[in-house]
Design a protein around this motif. Structure first.
Motif, PDB file in Angstrom:
ATOM      1  N   VAL A  67       0.900  -1.163   0.010  1.00  0.00           N
ATOM      2  CA  VAL A  67      -0.119   0.145  -0.053  1.00  0.00           C
ATOM      3  C   VAL A  67       0.967   1.158   0.061  1.00  0.00           C
ATOM      4  N   SER A  68       1.794   1.235   1.040  1.00  0.00           N
ATOM      5  CA  SER A  68       2.619   2.540   1.038  1.00  0.00           C
ATOM      6  C   SER A  68       3.588   2.692  -0.321  1.00  0.00           C
ATOM      7  N   ALA A  69       4.002   1.614  -0.959  1.00  0.00           N
ATOM      8  CA  ALA A  69       4.769   1.669  -1.976  1.00  0.00           C
ATOM      9  C   ALA A  69       3.833   2.376  -3.303  1.00  0.00           C
ATOM     10  N   ALA A  70       2.569   1.617  -3.474  1.00  0.00           N
ATOM     11  CA  ALA A  70       1.822   2.103  -4.374  1.00  0.00           C
ATOM     12  C   ALA A  70       1.401   3.824  -4.393  1.00  0.00           C
ATOM     13  N   VAL A  71       0.995   4.268  -2.998  1.00  0.00           N
ATOM     14  CA  VAL A  71       0.865   5.367  -2.818  1.00  0.00           C
ATOM     15  C   VAL A  71       2.159   6.538  -2.902  1.00  0.00           C
ATOM     16  N   VAL A  72       3.067   6.075  -2.334  1.00  0.00           N
ATOM     17  CA  VAL A  72       4.283   6.959  -2.610  1.00  0.00           C
ATOM     18  C   VAL A  72       4.653   7.174  -4.220  1.00  0.00           C
ATOM     19  N   SER A  73       4.351   5.787  -5.073  1.00  0.00           N
ATOM     20  CA  SER A  73       4.632   6.350  -6.460  1.00  0.00           C
ATOM     21  C   SER A  73       3.621   6.788  -7.332  1.00  0.00           C
ATOM     22  N   HIS A  74       2.269   6.972  -6.826  1.00  0.00           N
ATOM     23  CA  HIS A  74       1.239   7.563  -7.759  1.00  0.00           C
ATOM     24  C   HIS A  74       0.571   8.937  -6.846  1.00  0.00           C
ATOM     25  N   ALA A  75       0.623   8.886  -5.792  1.00  0.00           N
ATOM     26  CA  ALA A  75      -0.134  10.158  -5.138  1.00  0.00           C
ATOM     27  C   ALA A  75       0.161  11.622  -5.820  1.00  0.00           C
ATOM     28  N   SER A  76      -0.765  12.275  -5.894  1.00  0.00           N
ATOM     29  CA  SER A  76      -0.656  13.650  -6.319  1.00  0.00           C
ATOM     30  C   SER A  76      -0.078  14.775  -5.568  1.00  0.00           C
ATOM     31  N   CYS A  77       0.081  14.222  -4.077  1.00  0.00           N
ATOM     32  CA  CYS A  77       0.640  15.246  -3.376  1.00  0.00           C
ATOM     33  C   CYS A  77       1.918  14.646  -2.617  1.00  0.00           C
ATOM     34  N   PRO A  78       2.656  15.137  -1.839  1.00  0.00           N
ATOM     35  CA  PRO A  78       3.767  14.557  -0.965  1.00  0.00           C
ATOM     36  C   PRO A  78       3.259  13.536  -0.003  1.00  0.00           C
ATOM     37  N   VAL A  79       4.083  12.439  -0.080  1.00  0.00           N
ATOM     38  CA  VAL A  79       3.689  11.467   0.752  1.00  0.00           C
ATOM     39  C   VAL A  79       4.766  10.884   1.746  1.00  0.00           C
ATOM     40  N   VAL A  80       4.528  11.141   3.363  1.00  0.00           N
ATOM     41  CA  VAL A  80       5.580  10.698   4.160  1.00  0.00           C
ATOM     42  C   VAL A  80       5.259   9.410   4.809  1.00  0.00           C
ATOM     43  N   VAL A  81       6.073   8.567   4.732  1.00  0.00           N
ATOM     44  CA  VAL A  81       6.382   7.180   5.289  1.00  0.00           C
ATOM     45  C   VAL A  81       6.856   6.953   6.520  1.00  0.00           C
ATOM     46  N   VAL A  82       6.278   6.517   7.526  1.00  0.00           N
ATOM     47  CA  VAL A  82       6.578   6.591   9.075  1.00  0.00           C
ATOM     48  C   VAL A  82       6.813   5.152   9.361  1.00  0.00           C
ATOM     49  N   ARG A  83       8.052   4.694   9.514  1.00  0.00           N
ATOM     50  CA  ARG A  83       8.216   3.276   9.973  1.00  0.00           C
ATOM     51  C   ARG A  83       8.010   2.842  11.565  1.00  0.00           C
ATOM     52  N   GLU A  84       7.948   1.671  11.987  1.00  0.00           N
ATOM     53  CA  GLU A  84       7.746   1.549  13.246  1.00  0.00           C
ATOM     54  C   GLU A  84       8.710   1.975  14.219  1.00  0.00           C
ATOM     55  N   ASP A  85       9.808   1.998  13.691  1.00  0.00           N
ATOM     56  CA  ASP A  85      10.785   2.466  14.711  1.00  0.00           C
ATOM     57  C   ASP A  85      11.177   4.018  14.750  1.00  0.00           C
ATOM     58  N   ASN A  86      10.357   4.778  13.643  1.00  0.00           N
ATOM     59  CA  ASN A  86      10.605   6.176  13.840  1.00  0.00           C
ATOM     60  C   ASN A  86       9.831   6.989  14.854  1.00  0.00           C
ATOM     61  N   ASN A  87      10.250   7.014  16.151  1.00  0.00           N
ATOM     62  CA  ASN A  87       9.489   7.322  17.180  1.00  0.00           C
ATOM     63  C   ASN A  87       9.499   8.987  17.114  1.00  0.00           C
ATOM     64  N   VAL A  88       8.631   9.498  17.619  1.00  0.00           N
ATOM     65  CA  VAL A  88       8.493  11.087  17.702  1.00  0.00           C
ATOM     66  C   VAL A  88       8.869  11.024  19.247  1.00  0.00           C
ATOM     67  N   THR A  89      10.257  11.674  19.200  1.00  0.00           N
ATOM     68  CA  THR A  89      10.962  11.797  20.492  1.00  0.00           C
ATOM     69  C   THR A  89      10.870  13.508  20.718  1.00  0.00           C
ATOM     70  N   ASP A  90      11.315  13.892  22.036  1.00  0.00           N
ATOM     71  CA  ASP A  90      11.559  15.314  22.179  1.00  0.00           C
ATOM     72  C   ASP A  90      12.666  15.930  21.412  1.00  0.00           C
ATOM     73  N   GLU A  91      13.490  14.933  21.119  1.00  0.00           N
ATOM     74  CA  GLU A  91      14.905  15.466  20.160  1.00  0.00           C
ATOM     75  C   GLU A  91      14.322  15.448  18.904  1.00  0.00           C
TER      76      GLU A  91
END
Length: 302
Positions: free
Chosen positions: A132-156
């Motif tokens: 799903v993410s591969a198809a949306v990244v390749s064909h979307a009309s706007c920028p697409v942000v992909v967030v992985r399971e290990d991409n935690n939002v931290t204070d840093e």
């Protein structure tokens, strides 16, 4: 499709499926919507599993009702998660029966960005980028942000820089414009990375060693090019502090290194070495698998 709180304005759309990567995407998207002061829309879809009914048989309404309830429970959980990150944002939702790819591509026409986890609940173990993410990244009309399971939002990382890869191609120019916009709304430093390991080398000829002076001159030339390349955007975004990284390195390694502690890495969908018609270049594909932070892929304006 059923929806709530539709607004005709800039909006961040995040795909919701209840997976760990999706939860990280919701957190990141909520933080982004708050920084941009625009609404967040939670997007979810469901399909009827074929094993639940025989071929040619119409599934009973109760099955659809159960799937809708289950999907709305995921949406409600995602809403609560988003509000823990950004309590004051406006949140709407959209739920559709059918392919999540079709749904997200349709929504990409009217969205500022699509945010999604790298792989959902249906992903095979070890598969970093799902279908799903591969198809949306390749064909979307706007920028697409992909967030992985290990991409935690931290204070840093919440207040880290925005990193952009620059190679001089047309789509890279578009990605650089988006990067300045993102750095401006986030009040973040922009790190502009250019590598020149594949720059044409016009040495003195066979049998002669390339001297340190030659490499120094090459570096200086690349720095002058980068300064010229960024000049107009720096005038348009005087509030953005820019740090230039110009290095003799492979793009994937240099960008992954620069993105340590960043809140966002931005690349064009394909660079100057891409074949015509290729939707996703090798650098973007590799970084989607290994980037240490959420990654935005920008495609050319159609």
């Amino acid at each position: 499709m059923t929806s709530a709180n539709r607004e005709d304005e800039d909006i961040v759309v995040v795909a919701v499926d209840g997976s760990p990567a999706s939860d990280n995407a919701v957190r990141w998207a909520a933080n982004t919507a708050a920084k941009r002061d625009i609404p967040l829309r939670l997007a979810a879809s469901y399909t009827m599993p074929q094993f639940l009914y025989a071929e040619g048989m119409v599934p009973p309404q109760e099955l659809f009702d159960d799937l809708q309830r289950e999907t709305m429970a995921k949406v409600d959980a995602a809403r609560e998660l988003a509000l823990t990150v950004a309590p004051d944002i406006k949140i709407g939702h959209a739920v559709a029966e059918g392919s999540p790819i079709d749904m997200l591509l349709e929504m990409s026409h009217d969205s500022s960005m699509i945010v999604m986890g790298s792989r959902g609940l249906g992903g095979l173990s070890g598969m970093v980028l799902g279908s799903v993410s591969a198809a949306v990244v390749s064909h979307a009309s706007c920028p697409v942000v992909v967030v992985r399971e290990d991409n935690n939002v931290t204070d840093e990382t919440k207040y880290g820089p925005v990193v952009v890869g620059i190679d001089g191609s047309e789509v890279s120019q578009r990605a650089t414009e988006v990067a300045f916009e993102e750095a401006s709304v986030r009040q973040a430093e922009l790190v502009a990375v250019h590598t020149w390991v594949d720059a044409p080398i016009q040495g003195p000829g066979a049998g002669y060693a390339i001297t340190d002076d030659y490499w120094f001159a090459m570096q200086q030339a690349q720095e002058e090019k980068m300064t010229s390349y960024l000049a107009d955007l720096q005038e348009r975004f005087p509030d953005v502090e820019v740090r230039k990284v110009i290095t003799r390195d492979r793009p994937v390694h240099a960008l992954a290194e620069a993105a340590q502690g960043a809140q966002l890495l931005i690349t064009g969908s394909h660079g100057r070495g891409g074949f015509k018609g290729m939707l996703l270049g090798s650098t973007s594909r590799a970084l989607l698998q290994s980037a240490p932070c959420p990654m935005m892929v920008v495609r050319p304006l159609s």
